[in-house]
Design a protein around this motif. Structure first.
Motif, mmCIF file in Angstrom:
data_model
loop_
_atom_site.group_PDB
_atom_site.id
_atom_site.type_symbol
_atom_site.label_atom_id
_atom_site.label_comp_id
_atom_site.label_asym_id
_atom_site.label_seq_id
_atom_site.Cartn_x
_atom_site.Cartn_y
_atom_site.Cartn_z
ATOM 1 N N LYS A 26 0.785 -1.242 0.080
ATOM 2 C CA LYS A 26 -0.007 -0.016 -0.124
ATOM 3 C C LYS A 26 0.852 1.386 0.016
ATOM 4 N N ARG A 27 0.677 2.284 -0.877
ATOM 5 C CA ARG A 27 1.195 3.514 -0.432
ATOM 6 C C ARG A 27 0.658 4.551 0.309
ATOM 7 N N VAL A 28 1.428 5.230 0.815
ATOM 8 C CA VAL A 28 0.930 6.440 1.478
ATOM 9 C C VAL A 28 -0.338 7.265 1.002
ATOM 10 N N GLY A 29 -1.368 7.388 1.684
ATOM 11 C CA GLY A 29 -2.637 8.266 1.356
ATOM 12 C C GLY A 29 -3.568 7.049 0.884
ATOM 13 N N ASP A 30 -3.335 6.069 0.146
ATOM 14 C CA ASP A 30 -4.402 5.102 0.001
ATOM 15 C C ASP A 30 -5.167 4.421 1.159
ATOM 16 N N ILE A 31 -6.542 4.584 0.991
ATOM 17 C CA ILE A 31 -7.395 3.862 1.948
ATOM 18 C C ILE A 31 -7.757 2.561 1.709
ATOM 19 N N VAL A 32 -7.606 1.450 2.620
ATOM 20 C CA VAL A 32 -7.847 0.131 2.206
ATOM 21 C C VAL A 32 -9.441 0.040 2.018
ATOM 22 N N GLN A 33 -10.137 0.624 2.855
ATOM 23 C CA GLN A 33 -11.659 0.282 2.620
ATOM 24 C C GLN A 33 -12.397 1.676 2.407
ATOM 25 N N GLY A 34 -13.487 1.856 1.606
ATOM 26 C CA GLY A 34 -14.196 2.977 1.338
ATOM 27 C C GLY A 34 -14.685 3.566 2.642
ATOM 28 N N ASP A 35 -14.421 4.944 2.833
ATOM 29 C CA ASP A 35 -14.922 5.679 3.943
ATOM 30 C C ASP A 35 -15.812 6.969 3.640
ATOM 31 N N LYS A 36 -15.837 7.680 4.406
ATOM 32 C CA LYS A 36 -16.717 8.881 4.337
ATOM 33 C C LYS A 36 -16.153 9.936 3.185
ATOM 34 N N THR A 37 -14.820 9.837 2.991
ATOM 35 C CA THR A 37 -14.162 10.779 1.896
ATOM 36 C C THR A 37 -14.720 10.480 0.461
ATOM 37 N N GLY A 38 -15.266 9.499 0.381
ATOM 38 C CA GLY A 38 -15.682 9.025 -1.035
ATOM 39 C C GLY A 38 -14.307 8.769 -2.172
ATOM 40 N N ASP A 39 -13.113 8.580 -1.652
ATOM 41 C CA ASP A 39 -12.183 8.260 -2.288
ATOM 42 C C ASP A 39 -11.948 6.720 -2.581
ATOM 43 N N LYS A 40 -11.557 6.449 -3.791
ATOM 44 C CA LYS A 40 -11.623 5.004 -4.465
ATOM 45 C C LYS A 40 -10.784 4.354 -3.221
ATOM 46 N N PRO A 41 -11.111 3.231 -2.989
ATOM 47 C CA PRO A 41 -10.312 2.339 -1.934
ATOM 48 C C PRO A 41 -9.407 1.372 -2.360
ATOM 49 N N LEU A 42 -8.443 1.058 -1.998
ATOM 50 C CA LEU A 42 -7.422 0.081 -2.445
ATOM 51 C C LEU A 42 -8.157 -1.232 -2.780
ATOM 52 N N SER A 43 -9.206 -1.640 -1.948
ATOM 53 C CA SER A 43 -10.027 -2.901 -2.037
ATOM 54 C C SER A 43 -10.566 -2.810 -3.802
ATOM 55 N N ASP A 44 -11.155 -1.848 -3.967
ATOM 56 C CA ASP A 44 -11.655 -1.535 -5.437
ATOM 57 C C ASP A 44 -10.401 -1.633 -6.497
ATOM 58 N N VAL A 45 -9.389 -0.884 -6.283
ATOM 59 C CA VAL A 45 -8.427 -1.026 -7.291
ATOM 60 C C VAL A 45 -7.813 -2.492 -7.430
ATOM 61 N N VAL A 46 -7.693 -3.411 -6.482
ATOM 62 C CA VAL A 46 -7.411 -4.712 -6.428
ATOM 63 C C VAL A 46 -8.544 -5.425 -7.187
ATOM 64 N N LYS A 47 -9.738 -5.276 -6.830
ATOM 65 C CA LYS A 47 -10.846 -6.028 -7.674
ATOM 66 C C LYS A 47 -10.755 -5.732 -9.165
ATOM 67 N N ALA A 48 -10.485 -4.509 -9.565
ATOM 68 C CA ALA A 48 -10.538 -4.178 -10.847
ATOM 69 C C ALA A 48 -9.219 -4.664 -11.469
ATOM 70 N N TYR A 49 -8.095 -4.968 -10.864
ATOM 71 C CA TYR A 49 -6.827 -5.631 -11.046
ATOM 72 C C TYR A 49 -7.334 -7.127 -11.552
ATOM 73 N N ILE A 50 -7.881 -7.846 -10.723
ATOM 74 C CA ILE A 50 -8.505 -9.123 -10.854
ATOM 75 C C ILE A 50 -9.056 -9.248 -11.757
ATOM 76 N N LYS A 51 -10.175 -8.483 -12.062
ATOM 77 C CA LYS A 51 -11.178 -8.590 -13.199
ATOM 78 C C LYS A 51 -10.463 -8.541 -14.492
ATOM 79 N N GLU A 52 -9.673 -7.507 -14.587
ATOM 80 C CA GLU A 52 -8.926 -7.570 -15.913
ATOM 81 C C GLU A 52 -7.807 -8.612 -15.986
ATOM 82 N N LYS A 53 -7.095 -8.827 -15.181
ATOM 83 C CA LYS A 53 -5.947 -10.031 -15.239
ATOM 84 C C LYS A 53 -6.605 -11.347 -15.824
ATOM 85 N N TYR A 54 -8.101 -11.459 -15.125
ATOM 86 C CA TYR A 54 -8.610 -13.052 -15.310
ATOM 87 C C TYR A 54 -9.643 -12.918 -16.122
ATOM 88 N N ASN A 55 -9.872 -11.580 -16.719
ATOM 89 C CA ASN A 55 -11.008 -11.642 -17.663
ATOM 90 C C ASN A 55 -12.379 -12.047 -17.019
#
Length: 233
Positions: A26-55
């Protein structure tokens, strides 16, 4: 055989991956799960990575096993299957996962190495945990072991073995002995870092894989900055 990959797609740094588990740095500034900021969480980034890698069609399953504070960096484990999530959770509860952190502090600790035992009480209003020397109402016992592993020009590098996983535990306990982490304004450091992060890094993790039963040992590369660079041999 487990597949090991290094990926920086979408700024995602994957350190280990198999059919059941994915571990990222994890990078500094990334949030692991979604919170009140509405920023994209790391969990969503990982999901997108898995979805694309394995189609993968449809939704991708991803279980969050534990969290790191937003201003910290380092190892985060996710479960890729619902089967392995409770098994990983059990490893954390039973303390069968060894977690090592590195922290950079301004002041030399009172002892070169020591065990800190406090009772932490969280204040939700300011999202801060206060360390007490004895049990108080709604407090939780917190235990960590630290040792000084390097003296830098103006700072000290501590290696921390975390025995319990409490809210802001390392930050609060080190502050209590007069050693706030570099950049951590909330816990007493005198100025912030330029990236709004703190010099606390989840460096190393070891456990027995709950499915394959093979030993897993991962070390997370440090963020790139002059202070962390000086910590390396």
């Amino acid at each position: 055989m487990a597949e090991k990959v290094l990926s920086n797609k979408s700024n995602l740094n994957v350190l280990y991956e198999d059919n059941h588990i994915i571990i990222v740095n994890k990078r500094v500034g990334d949030i692991v799960q979604g919170d009140k900021t509405g920023d994209k969480p790391l969990s969503d980034v990982v999901k997108a990575y898995i979805k694309e890698k394995y189609n993968k069609p449809g939704n991708v399953y991803l279980g969050t096993v534990h969290r790191l504070d937003r201003p910290t960096s380092g190892l985060v484990i996710f479960a890729k299957t619902s089967k392995v999530l409770p098994r990983l959770n059990k490893l954390f509860v039973s303390k069968d996962i060894s977690k090592i952190y590195w922290a950079v502090v301004k002041k030399q600790p009172p002892k070169n190495e020591d065990t800190l035992i406090n009772w932490l009480k969280k204040n939700p209003k300011n999202n801060k945990s206060y360390a007490h020397n004895k049990e108080v109402t709604d407090s939780k016992k917190a235990i960590l072991h630290y040792k000084t592993i390097k003296k830098l020009d103006h700072y000290f590098l501590l290696e921390i073995h975390l025995e319990t996983g409490r809210h802001h535990q390392i930050r609060s306990q080190l502050s209590t002995i007069g050693c706030p982490i570099k950049g951590d304004l909330k816990y007493g450091f005198n100025r912030s870092n330029k990236d709004a992060g703190i010099h606390l890094h989840a460096r190393e993790i070891q456990f027995i894989h709950p499915v394959s039963k093979k030993p897993i040992h991962i070390i997370a590369p440090l963020p790139k900055d002059p202070i962390w660079d000086a910590c390396l041999p």
